[in-house]
Structures are given as structure tokens and as C-alpha cells.
Design a protein around this motif. Structure first.
Motif, PDB file in Angstrom:
ATOM      1  N   LEU A  75       0.803  -1.217   0.000  1.00 21.55           N
ATOM      2  CA  LEU A  75       0.000   0.000   0.000  1.00 21.55           C
ATOM      3  C   LEU A  75       0.844   1.279   0.000  1.00 21.55           C
ATOM      4  O   LEU A  75       0.295   2.370   0.131  1.00 21.55           O
ATOM      5  N   THR A  76       2.143   1.143  -0.128  1.00 18.90           N
ATOM      6  CA  THR A  76       2.992   2.322  -0.290  1.00 18.90           C
ATOM      7  C   THR A  76       2.575   3.041  -1.570  1.00 18.90           C
ATOM      8  O   THR A  76       2.396   2.413  -2.614  1.00 18.90           O
ATOM      9  N   ARG A  77       2.405   4.329  -1.485  1.00 18.46           N
ATOM     10  CA  ARG A  77       1.887   5.094  -2.624  1.00 18.46           C
ATOM     11  C   ARG A  77       3.014   5.538  -3.552  1.00 18.46           C
ATOM     12  O   ARG A  77       4.175   5.648  -3.158  1.00 18.46           O
ATOM     13  N   HIS A  78       2.632   5.805  -4.806  1.00 16.01           N
ATOM     14  CA  HIS A  78       3.623   6.282  -5.779  1.00 16.01           C
ATOM     15  C   HIS A  78       4.331   7.517  -5.263  1.00 16.01           C
ATOM     16  O   HIS A  78       5.546   7.667  -5.437  1.00 16.01           O
ATOM     17  N   ALA A  79       3.581   8.420  -4.639  1.00 16.05           N
ATOM     18  CA  ALA A  79       4.177   9.662  -4.152  1.00 16.05           C
ATOM     19  C   ALA A  79       5.240   9.395  -3.104  1.00 16.05           C
ATOM     20  O   ALA A  79       6.198  10.176  -2.972  1.00 16.05           O
ATOM     21  N   ASP A  80       5.101   8.303  -2.348  1.00 17.24           N
ATOM     22  CA  ASP A  80       6.092   7.978  -1.326  1.00 17.24           C
ATOM     23  C   ASP A  80       7.452   7.670  -1.931  1.00 17.24           C
ATOM     24  O   ASP A  80       8.490   7.886  -1.295  1.00 17.24           O
ATOM     25  N   LEU A  81       7.457   7.147  -3.153  1.00 17.44           N
ATOM     26  CA  LEU A  81       8.719   6.834  -3.817  1.00 17.44           C
ATOM     27  C   LEU A  81       9.513   8.099  -4.114  1.00 17.44           C
ATOM     28  O   LEU A  81      10.744   8.063  -4.189  1.00 17.44           O
ATOM     29  N   LEU A  82       8.803   9.202  -4.295  1.00 21.22           N
ATOM     30  CA  LEU A  82       9.466  10.474  -4.614  1.00 21.22           C
ATOM     31  C   LEU A  82       9.983  11.177  -3.369  1.00 21.22           C
ATOM     32  O   LEU A  82      10.800  12.095  -3.476  1.00 21.22           O
ATOM     33  N   LYS A  83       9.526  10.744  -2.189  1.00 18.64           N
ATOM     34  CA  LYS A  83       9.899  11.430  -0.946  1.00 18.64           C
ATOM     35  C   LYS A  83      10.821  10.620  -0.050  1.00 18.64           C
ATOM     36  O   LYS A  83      11.377  11.157   0.901  1.00 18.64           O
ATOM     37  N   SER A  84      11.000   9.351  -0.346  1.00 18.78           N
ATOM     38  CA  SER A  84      11.736   8.466   0.545  1.00 18.78           C
ATOM     39  C   SER A  84      13.251   8.570   0.347  1.00 18.78           C
ATOM     40  O   SER A  84      13.759   8.373  -0.766  1.00 18.78           O
ATOM     41  N   SER A  85      13.976   8.820   1.419  1.00 20.63           N
ATOM     42  CA  SER A  85      15.444   8.838   1.345  1.00 20.63           C
ATOM     43  C   SER A  85      15.983   7.426   1.109  1.00 20.63           C
ATOM     44  O   SER A  85      17.051   7.262   0.502  1.00 20.63           O
ATOM     45  N   ASP A  86      15.259   6.401   1.566  1.00 24.86           N
ATOM     46  CA  ASP A  86      15.689   5.030   1.322  1.00 24.86           C
ATOM     47  C   ASP A  86      15.613   4.682  -0.164  1.00 24.86           C
ATOM     48  O   ASP A  86      16.465   3.944  -0.680  1.00 24.86           O
ATOM     49  N   ILE A  87      14.609   5.193  -0.856  1.00 30.93           N
ATOM     50  CA  ILE A  87      14.514   4.975  -2.297  1.00 30.93           C
ATOM     51  C   ILE A  87      15.677   5.667  -3.006  1.00 30.93           C
ATOM     52  O   ILE A  87      16.310   5.094  -3.900  1.00 30.93           O
ATOM     53  N   VAL A  88      15.987   6.883  -2.600  1.00 30.03           N
ATOM     54  CA  VAL A  88      17.098   7.625  -3.212  1.00 30.03           C
ATOM     55  C   VAL A  88      18.398   6.848  -3.078  1.00 30.03           C
ATOM     56  O   VAL A  88      19.187   6.755  -4.026  1.00 30.03           O
ATOM     57  N   LYS A  89      18.638   6.263  -1.914  1.00 31.73           N
ATOM     58  CA  LYS A  89      19.900   5.574  -1.663  1.00 31.73           C
ATOM     59  C   LYS A  89      19.916   4.149  -2.214  1.00 31.73           C
ATOM     60  O   LYS A  89      20.951   3.688  -2.700  1.00 31.73           O
ATOM     61  N   CYS A  90      18.795   3.473  -2.134  1.00 28.91           N
ATOM     62  CA  CYS A  90      18.785   2.028  -2.380  1.00 28.91           C
ATOM     63  C   CYS A  90      18.156   1.599  -3.705  1.00 28.91           C
ATOM     64  O   CYS A  90      18.468   0.516  -4.209  1.00 28.91           O
ATOM     65  N   ALA A  91      17.266   2.417  -4.259  1.00 27.87           N
ATOM     66  CA  ALA A  91      16.593   2.065  -5.519  1.00 27.87           C
ATOM     67  C   ALA A  91      16.186   3.332  -6.266  1.00 27.87           C
ATOM     68  O   ALA A  91      14.997   3.578  -6.490  1.00 27.87           O
ATOM     69  N   PRO A  92      17.154   4.169  -6.653  1.00 25.91           N
ATOM     70  CA  PRO A  92      16.807   5.448  -7.290  1.00 25.91           C
ATOM     71  C   PRO A  92      16.039   5.308  -8.594  1.00 25.91           C
ATOM     72  O   PRO A  92      15.353   6.247  -9.005  1.00 25.91           O
ATOM     73  N   LEU A  93      16.125   4.159  -9.237  1.00 26.57           N
ATOM     74  CA  LEU A  93      15.348   3.940 -10.459  1.00 26.57           C
ATOM     75  C   LEU A  93      13.865   4.136 -10.196  1.00 26.57           C
ATOM     76  O   LEU A  93      13.142   4.691 -11.035  1.00 26.57           O
ATOM     77  N   LEU A  94      13.385   3.709  -9.026  1.00 27.04           N
ATOM     78  CA  LEU A  94      11.958   3.826  -8.719  1.00 27.04           C
ATOM     79  C   LEU A  94      11.538   5.285  -8.596  1.00 27.04           C
ATOM     80  O   LEU A  94      10.435   5.653  -9.012  1.00 27.04           O
ATOM     81  N   GLY A  95      12.385   6.116  -8.019  1.00 28.45           N
ATOM     82  CA  GLY A  95      12.061   7.535  -7.939  1.00 28.45           C
ATOM     83  C   GLY A  95      11.989   8.163  -9.316  1.00 28.45           C
ATOM     84  O   GLY A  95      11.088   8.968  -9.599  1.00 28.45           O
ATOM     85  N   ALA A  96      12.936   7.794 -10.184  1.00 30.59           N
ATOM     86  CA  ALA A  96      12.930   8.328 -11.546  1.00 30.59           C
ATOM     87  C   ALA A  96      11.669   7.918 -12.285  1.00 30.59           C
ATOM     88  O   ALA A  96      11.065   8.712 -13.018  1.00 30.59           O
ATOM     89  N   ALA A  97      11.234   6.681 -12.083  1.00 30.21           N
ATOM     90  CA  ALA A  97      10.040   6.186 -12.773  1.00 30.21           C
ATOM     91  C   ALA A  97       8.771   6.810 -12.209  1.00 30.21           C
ATOM     92  O   ALA A  97       7.855   7.163 -12.957  1.00 30.21           O
ATOM     93  N   ALA A  98       8.708   6.952 -10.878  1.00 26.07           N
ATOM     94  CA  ALA A  98       7.491   7.452 -10.243  1.00 26.07           C
ATOM     95  C   ALA A  98       7.141   8.855 -10.721  1.00 26.07           C
ATOM     96  O   ALA A  98       5.962   9.214 -10.778  1.00 26.07           O
ATOM     97  N   ALA A  99       8.139   9.640 -11.065  1.00 25.16           N
ATOM     98  CA  ALA A  99       7.881  11.001 -11.549  1.00 25.16           C
ATOM     99  C   ALA A  99       7.118  11.007 -12.859  1.00 25.16           C
ATOM    100  O   ALA A  99       6.532  12.028 -13.243  1.00 25.16           O
ATOM    101  N   HIS A 100       7.099   9.866 -13.560  1.00 33.49           N
ATOM    102  CA  HIS A 100       6.402   9.766 -14.844  1.00 33.49           C
ATOM    103  C   HIS A 100       5.028   9.125 -14.710  1.00 33.49           C
ATOM    104  O   HIS A 100       4.297   9.023 -15.693  1.00 33.49           O
ATOM    105  N   VAL A 101       4.663   8.679 -13.515  1.00 37.79           N
ATOM    106  CA  VAL A 101       3.372   8.000 -13.325  1.00 37.79           C
ATOM    107  C   VAL A 101       2.260   9.047 -13.262  1.00 37.79           C
ATOM    108  O   VAL A 101       2.151   9.806 -12.295  1.00 37.79           O
TER     109      VAL A 101
END
Length: 293
Positions: A75-101
Motif C-alpha cells: 500500500l505504499t503510494r507512488h508519491a512515497d517513492l518520490l519522498k523516501s530517502s531510502d529509495i534515493v539511496k537504495c533504488a533510485p530507479l523507482l524515484g525516476a520512474a514514479a515522476a512519470h506515473v
């Protein structure tokens, strides 16, 4: 149009959700963020008799790092991928993709698990899961199942999920030193469904790819982990080798035709993205000569 009449049940826990799904089976649909299900119901593309709402299950939210694994609740939301420091450090691809959703209103409601369960072949996140080597965690009548992303998506809007299953989490290996990512898609407008897109994850070793995973979307009935990447791993990349991999990619893909593009156009755009991806990841502008269109 409006949705057909349906019964509504709000799950109080994962166990309760599974009980409801066990009772109603194929007559039920799970509601998480609702950004895919509700429009489909309003258009009468689906007409479930029972909606099982899991939106209040806090146990299915959140992003945490456990050792060398990144765990995201369904249930983690798409917007959470853009705000999470863990995503930035551990899976930055998801942040890049979420900006296009889609758009902010949809990203604020739509969930990662919902996107994967929906399995729209033009969606960004399923292709990311292929590129990142994700594991999809599912609970069902037989207990927990862990399904590799490569096996999870089976066709247009089809996955390994059975009617009584619930997608509960996604696990990703934490990005290692030397890893790099690339994300780009062609769409008529930002936020529209992609005509063709590419999510790539690489491990760099000097001027070579120690590993390269290319997750294409909107090129068939499900996201594609391109086998053509194997031609580029471990080799010195030359224009000739890139052209060989590009040709292999064209033969590998089986794009569909719709009002947006022909199969030939989608193959061309996939080749363009491959050239851009390799040039970007290796910082080799000379390799993007054929990918500037």
C-alpha cells in the motif's frame, strides 16, 4: 457511466482480507488506491460483486531497509517513492520512474501493489521490477509465496495472483557501489501512458557493464526483460556491438499496434532508447548517434 451494484467489505487485517477473498473468490476485487479499479468499474470493464477494501491496513504501508534488501509494503503510494530517502539511496530507479506515473493526484492515491497487480503493460513500475530483480510477496490460502518479478507478469492485466491471493510486499536488492540506472519513456504528454519506455539497472566495471538489465514497457502484452542486454555485458561497447544488440532487440520484441503507434514505430523507439541508455550509463555520447531522434 457508473459502476454496477456491488457489496463492500472493509478489511481489518491481512488475515481478515484473506478470509473475505476466500469466501467470495472470483466474485471479489481488492481495492487499494482505486486509481485503476474504479475507472474500470465505471466503464463496466469489470463488475465485481464484492469489493474488499484494504486501504486501512497500516501493516501494508512503508519502506524499510533490512540488511541488503529494500522492503516496500503493497500500500505504499507512488508519491512515497518520490519522498523516501531510502529509495534515493537504495533504488533510485523507482524515484525516476514514479515522476512519470500519471499526475500528482493519482500518485497521491495510487499504490505500488495496485500497479503491479493491475499489470498494465504500459505502466512504469512493472518494468522497473524486472530491471531491479524484485521479488513479489503474496499471501494466499496456502501461506506465503515469493514470486520473482520475471515470473509474476503473465499477460495483459494478468499475473500469478489467484483470486484468493493478496499482494502484500515487494522486496528489492539494495543498490550496490558501482550501480547506475536509466529511465526514459516516449509519451504524447507527460503523465500519459507510454508509447514505449525503458527502465534499466546496470552494474558498471570501468567502461564496461558487469551487468545490465533492460526492462521495456508498452512493447507487448507484458513488461519485457530484454535478452539483448546479454550482448553488452562484459564487452567493450563499440557502435558495431551496440548495433548488433539493437538488431537483436528488434527481433526479440513483439509490439502491438494501436492508435498511438505501429509495431515498426515501437521497435524503432525501443532501439532509440537502448542507444540513449547505453550512452548515458557509460557517459559515451558517441554511442547515441542513432538515438537522437
Amino acid at each position: 457511466m457508473k459502476a454496477a451494484a456491488f457489496a463492500y467489505a472493509r478489511a481489518t487485517s491481512v488475515a481478515n482480507a484473506l478470509e473475505l477473498l476466500a469466501v467470495h473468490g472470483e466474485k471479489a476485487r481488492v481495492l487499494s488506491g482505486g486509481q485503476s479499479l474504479i475507472p474500470a468499474m465505471n466503464l463496466r470493464l469489470v463488475a465485481p460483486e464484492v469489493i474488499v477494501d484494504i486501504g486501512d491496513l497500516a501493516e501494508l504501508r512503508g519502506i524499510v531497509v533490512k540488511g541488503d534488501t529494500l522492503v516496500m509494503g503493497a500500500l505504499t503510494r507512488h508519491a512515497d517513492l518520490l519522498k523516501s530517502s531510502d529509495i534515493v539511496k537504495c533504488a533510485p530507479l523507482l524515484g525516476a520512474a514514479a515522476a512519470h506515473v500519471a499526475h500528482p493526484a493519482i500518485r497521491n492515491r495510487g499504490t505500488i501493489g495496485g500497479s503491479l497487480a493491475q499489470a498494465d503493460p504500459a505502466s512504469e513500475l512493472p518494468a522497473c521490477m524486472l530491471a531491479l530483480g524484485a521479488t513479489i510477496v503474496v499471501h494466499g490460502p496456502g501461506g506465503e509465496r515469493r514470486i520473482a518479478a520475471e515470473d509474476f507478469f503473465t499477460g495483459i492485466y494478468e499475473t500469478q495472483l489467484a483470486p484468493q491471493d493478496l499482494l502484500v510486499a515487494i522486496e528489492l536488492p539494495v543498490a550496490r557501489t558501482g550501480s547506475a540506472h536509466f529511465f526514459q519513456e516516449f509519451a504524447r504528454r507527460h503523465g500519459d501512458y507510454a508509447i514505449v519506455g525503458l527502465a534499466a539497472q546496470a552494474m558498471l566495471q570501468g567502461d564496461r557493464f558487469a551487468d545490465l538489465r533492460l526492462g521495456y514497457f508498452a512493447v507487448g502484452d507484458k513488461p519485457v526483460l530484454a535478452k539483448a542486454a546479454s550482448k553488452l555485458a562484459g564487452a567493450t561497447i563499440t557502435p558495431a556491438l551496440l548495433a548488433e544488440a539493437s538488431d537483436a532487440l528488434s527481433h526479440e520484441l513483439d509490439p502491438h499496434e494501436d492508435q498511438q503507434a505501429t509495431p515498426a514505430m515501437r521497435r524503432h523507439l525501443a532501439r532509440v532508447l537502448l542507444a540513449r541508455c547505453v550512452a548515458s550509463l557509460l557517459n559515451r555520447p558517441d554511442l547515441n548517434i542513432g538515438g537522437r531522434s
